[in-house]
Every structure is written in structure tokens, then in C-alpha cells.
Design a protein around this motif. Sequence first.
Motif, PDB file in Angstrom:
ATOM      1  N   ALA A  29       4.817   0.579  13.327  1.00 55.78           N
ATOM      2  CA  ALA A  29       4.402   0.564  11.918  1.00 55.78           C
ATOM      3  C   ALA A  29       3.439   1.717  11.646  1.00 55.78           C
ATOM      4  CB  ALA A  29       3.740  -0.762  11.568  1.00 55.78           C
ATOM      5  N   ILE A  30       3.635   2.391  10.515  1.00 58.28           N
ATOM      6  CA  ILE A  30       2.760   3.489  10.101  1.00 58.28           C
ATOM      7  C   ILE A  30       2.264   3.173   8.697  1.00 58.28           C
ATOM      8  CG2 ILE A  30       2.558   5.961   9.658  1.00 58.28           C
ATOM      9  CD1 ILE A  30       4.928   6.386  11.557  1.00 58.28           C
ATOM     10  N   LEU A  31       0.938   3.117   8.537  1.00 57.99           N
ATOM     11  CA  LEU A  31       0.315   2.798   7.255  1.00 57.99           C
ATOM     12  C   LEU A  31      -0.219   4.067   6.613  1.00 57.99           C
ATOM     13  CD1 LEU A  31      -1.731  -0.355   8.328  1.00 57.99           C
ATOM     14  CD2 LEU A  31       0.714  -0.163   7.820  1.00 57.99           C
ATOM     15  N   GLY A  32      -0.039   4.184   5.304  1.00 57.82           N
ATOM     16  CA  GLY A  32      -0.534   5.366   4.611  1.00 57.82           C
ATOM     17  C   GLY A  32      -0.593   5.138   3.113  1.00 57.82           C
ATOM     18  N   GLY A  33      -0.807   6.246   2.394  1.00 58.57           N
ATOM     19  CA  GLY A  33      -0.818   6.193   0.948  1.00 58.57           C
ATOM     20  C   GLY A  33      -2.022   5.474   0.376  1.00 58.57           C
ATOM     21  N   SER A  34      -1.890   5.079  -0.897  1.00 62.08           N
ATOM     22  CA  SER A  34      -2.956   4.364  -1.589  1.00 62.08           C
ATOM     23  C   SER A  34      -2.414   3.015  -2.052  1.00 62.08           C
ATOM     24  CB  SER A  34      -3.490   5.204  -2.755  1.00 62.08           C
ATOM     25  OG  SER A  34      -2.437   5.650  -3.584  1.00 62.08           O
ATOM     26  N   ARG A  35      -3.064   2.397  -3.041  1.00 56.02           N
ATOM     27  CA  ARG A  35      -2.703   1.057  -3.521  1.00 56.02           C
ATOM     28  C   ARG A  35      -3.007  -0.026  -2.482  1.00 56.02           C
ATOM     29  NH1 ARG A  35       1.164   1.136  -7.777  1.00 56.02           N
ATOM     30  NH2 ARG A  35       0.715  -1.119  -7.936  1.00 56.02           N
TER      31      ARG A  35
END
Length: 549
Positions: free
Chosen positions: A202-208
Motif C-alpha cells: 500500500a502507498i499513501l499520498g495526496g491530500s483529503r
Amino acid sequence: MITGGKLIVEALEANGVERVYCVPGESYLAVLDALHDSPIQTIVCRQEGGAAMMADCAGRLTGKPGICFVTRGPGATNASPGIHIARQDSIPLIMFIGQVASHAKEREAFQEVDYRAFFGPIAKWATEIDDAARIPEILTRAFSVATSGRPGPVVISLPEDMLTSLVEAPQALPFTPVEARPGEAELAELERLLAGAKRPFAILGGSRWDEKAVADFRAIAEAWSLPVGCSFRRQMLFDHLHPNYAGDVGIGINPKLATRIKEADLILLVGGRFGEMPSSDYTLMKSPYPDQTLVHVHPDSGELGRVYRPTVAINASPAAFAEAFAARKPGNTPAWADDTAALHESYLAWSTPPKTGPGAVQMGPIMDYLESVLPEDAILTNGAGNYATWVHRFHRFRRFATQGAPTSGSMGYGTPAAVAAKATFPERTVVAFAGDGCFLMNGQEFATAVQYDLPIIVVVVNNGIYGTIRMHQEREYPGRVEGTDLRNPDFAALARAYGGHGETVETTDAFAPAFERANASGKPAIIEIKLDPEAITPARTLTDIREKR
């Protein structure tokens, strides 16, 4: 009847704005006059780029649009780096620009710029308000555009006469947030794919994201024994000491982690675009057709399939996705749990700083010291440069809303970001890291910290060069140095001249007492570390790079 300037401020109040960052200009005096009677705090900055970066950091840490005001012409163009950062980093921001009066438009009047044309390519939306009666409508739309889908910056031009005109207009109401939620079919398909996987990642990124979303995804990782990586400069999305954490997926990635991602049979990409930097120039996942099964979760449908063709596309915000999928549990204990544990051990070894290096100051022990004294909720900010490697590789982020760093790689970000972070969270420790070149791009915002009594600590890593460019220069053109040497001021004396606290560190042992004095001073502080330019990375020297060319 009400003025346009008053309508702008009433709309900001209705949408819960607590603070604006600005450099004043005669083009929007009517707004400043309305702010005089408003509970909104006005923070006056020293350069428009700094004001825009402060608004960006406020949006980055809270998820609510950061607000800045700048004047026309050079004021607006000075702010453009902050707009570019917010666009590439998917950060909600609204910038208002004072514009020439309506009768003078398209005559190349004093400081006139067509802001739709100038900011159109880098803003999410750029517009101009010609009729003050439409201010409630346009600001409602601005907040919605800035926060929905893939968040980003909105630029609004305000003609000077429009702000002073008297009109009838409806009372401003708060905007309605837009949430994209995952479908049942897509969640069921992800569950099926995970059940059949052997090497998921799993790779987490971005906003929100928010604190609850981070907690929900932690529950997902625990239930499914998922190894988790955080995308470039999104490291606050997962606790680095959690046994499922595998490391940051960005510049200078752990080679073992890079190999593991390439060999994964399923990648769950949540929130991020997986652009050039986190993908190692699109090599960890091939574009447009990855070798791995890709499940891509993103709140903006325009990003799904834009670079990578996903096996499953889930159009949802990270928060909505994590909440929905956290309720699903595996039928059996996942077979890859030992692999997850090994990846975490590899991360711990990779993130242990070296003890030695060239010169009298060793950054490794300094990072060890900071890890021992900084509270878990301390906010670290930085701009761009080789010095940032020490933060991204060796600081172990524990909590959400603790990192302010531009994925766009913009220099000059750390100091203004720290000002905004301390203004937003005055009870928390805020430490900015900057190189000598990086600091002097927006270092004047240290004066803003002094003016508003915001006791940030700025660690200036001074090696007398533009370090990243020198590293590339020595690799590509060894021995032919041109344009990368710097002659710097005494940064500690500069801090005192501004009214802050200054320290100079010339040996490793001197850092801890210097930091303690800076922290105890109660003032904004600069700690200058005089680093040998040979210490260009944690593992290599300039001589190494030059000789191995």
C-alpha cells in the motif's frame, strides 16, 4: 447596501476562515478596511511568495483553504511560486489579487496583468469578479473548487472599483463540502484481489486526509497485515514506528523497498498520483500499464487512468475510502505478515543515521538528538535541497499534520511554512529546516515570526553552496564549478537583528545546548549549522561523486 470589500470578508467569515496572510496594496484597501472590524486575524508578510506559501501550509495541515491577499502586478507574480506548490501538491488555497479599476483594464494600466491568462495553467481555477453582487456566488464556488476532487489553488482577481461599489447581495453562507465515496462493487473487488494476493503493498499520498482517515487506514493495515509506504513528502500519513510501516517512497528510496514495490503483485495506491518523484521517474510502476495489479483510489476521476491504467479504479477521497474499507476483514491470516515485519526492520535500519562524516559537525548525531527531544506532535517544515534528506530519511513521523514540505521541490518554503504552522497550532513545537540558499529565498519571513510572536526554530544548514546543484554538477562536469558557490551572512546575527534568538553551531556537541537555549528563549530562533560542503549526502561526499564520474 454593502461594499464589495465587506462582502468578501463576510464570505470568508461565513466559511470559517480564522486567518489571512497578505502583503498590503492600495488595490484592495476596501478589503483591509473590512478586515479591521472582523474577527479574522490578518498576518502581514514581507513578500508575496511567503504569504502564498503560508496559505499553502495552512491548507496542507488543516485541509481547509489557506487564504492570502496580494496586490496587482509584481505582487501577484511574486506569489506565483506558492500557487505552483499548491497545484502540484493538491492543496486547497484561495488567493485574492487586487486588480486595476475596470475603466483602465486592457490599456496596460499601471501594474496590470491578465490573471486568468497568467495563473490559468497553474491554478485549479482563475477568475475575476466584475460585479460585487456576485461575490457570495463566486466565493461559494471558490471554496468548493479548492476543496473538492483533487484540491488545488483558486485565484480571484478583484478590480479596485468593484471592491468600493455599493450593491445589494444575499448574505453569505458556508459552502457545501463535496465527498466522493467508494462503490460497493469496487470495495468487494479490492477485497477479492487482496485475498488472492501474495505480495501486496500500500502507498499513501495526496491530500483529503484527516486524523480519522489516518486511523482508519492504520486499522486496515493491521487487519490485512499490509506493508505501507508513504509517498514523497506525505510521511505524516502513517506512524513510522508502526510495525506495518515500510518507508517513504520518494527521492533516495531504500533500494530494498524499491525492489519490493517492483516485485509486488498488488499495489493499493490511496490518494496520490504517484508522479515522477515517488515513482522514481515512472520505474517503480510502469506507465501506462503497470506490471502489478493496481487498485487506485483518488477523489478526482480525472486522475484515474491519467498516467497508469488501474485494474480497479475507486473514485473516492482517502477519508471516505478508509472509513468504508476498514469494516472489511480478511477471512484468514494473510500469508505475507512475515514479509511486512521484515520490511519494517529494513526501514528501521535505513532510517538510522550515520554517526560519522566529513567535517566537525555530524548531522547524524544531531538528528538522533532531535528524535529524542521533539514531541510526537512537533511540526517539521522544509524547502528543497540536499539538507532535506536528513529530515525525510531520518526523522520518524508519528502523527498526522506534522509535516510541511512541498512535493514540487520548491526552495524557500520552510520558513514561511513554519510561520503558518505556528500561527495555526501555537501550542506545538515547530522546527523549520533550510539550506543556506533555501533560507535566503524567503528568510525575510522570519521578521513575520518576530512581529507576531511566533517562536519557531529555524535550523539553517549552511555549507556555502547550492548543494543539490553542486552534487549534480560534480557528477556531470567534475572539477568545473560554476554558479554554485555562496557567500552568506552570519545567520545567528541576522536572527538577533530581526529581534529573535541566534545560535551558531560549529561542532556536533554544540548543537544540543544551542537547541535548548533557542527553545527556552521564547523567541523565534535561528540555529546556523556550519556544515562541511563535502558532507553532501548522508552516504557520499563531493569527492566520492567527482572521482566516481
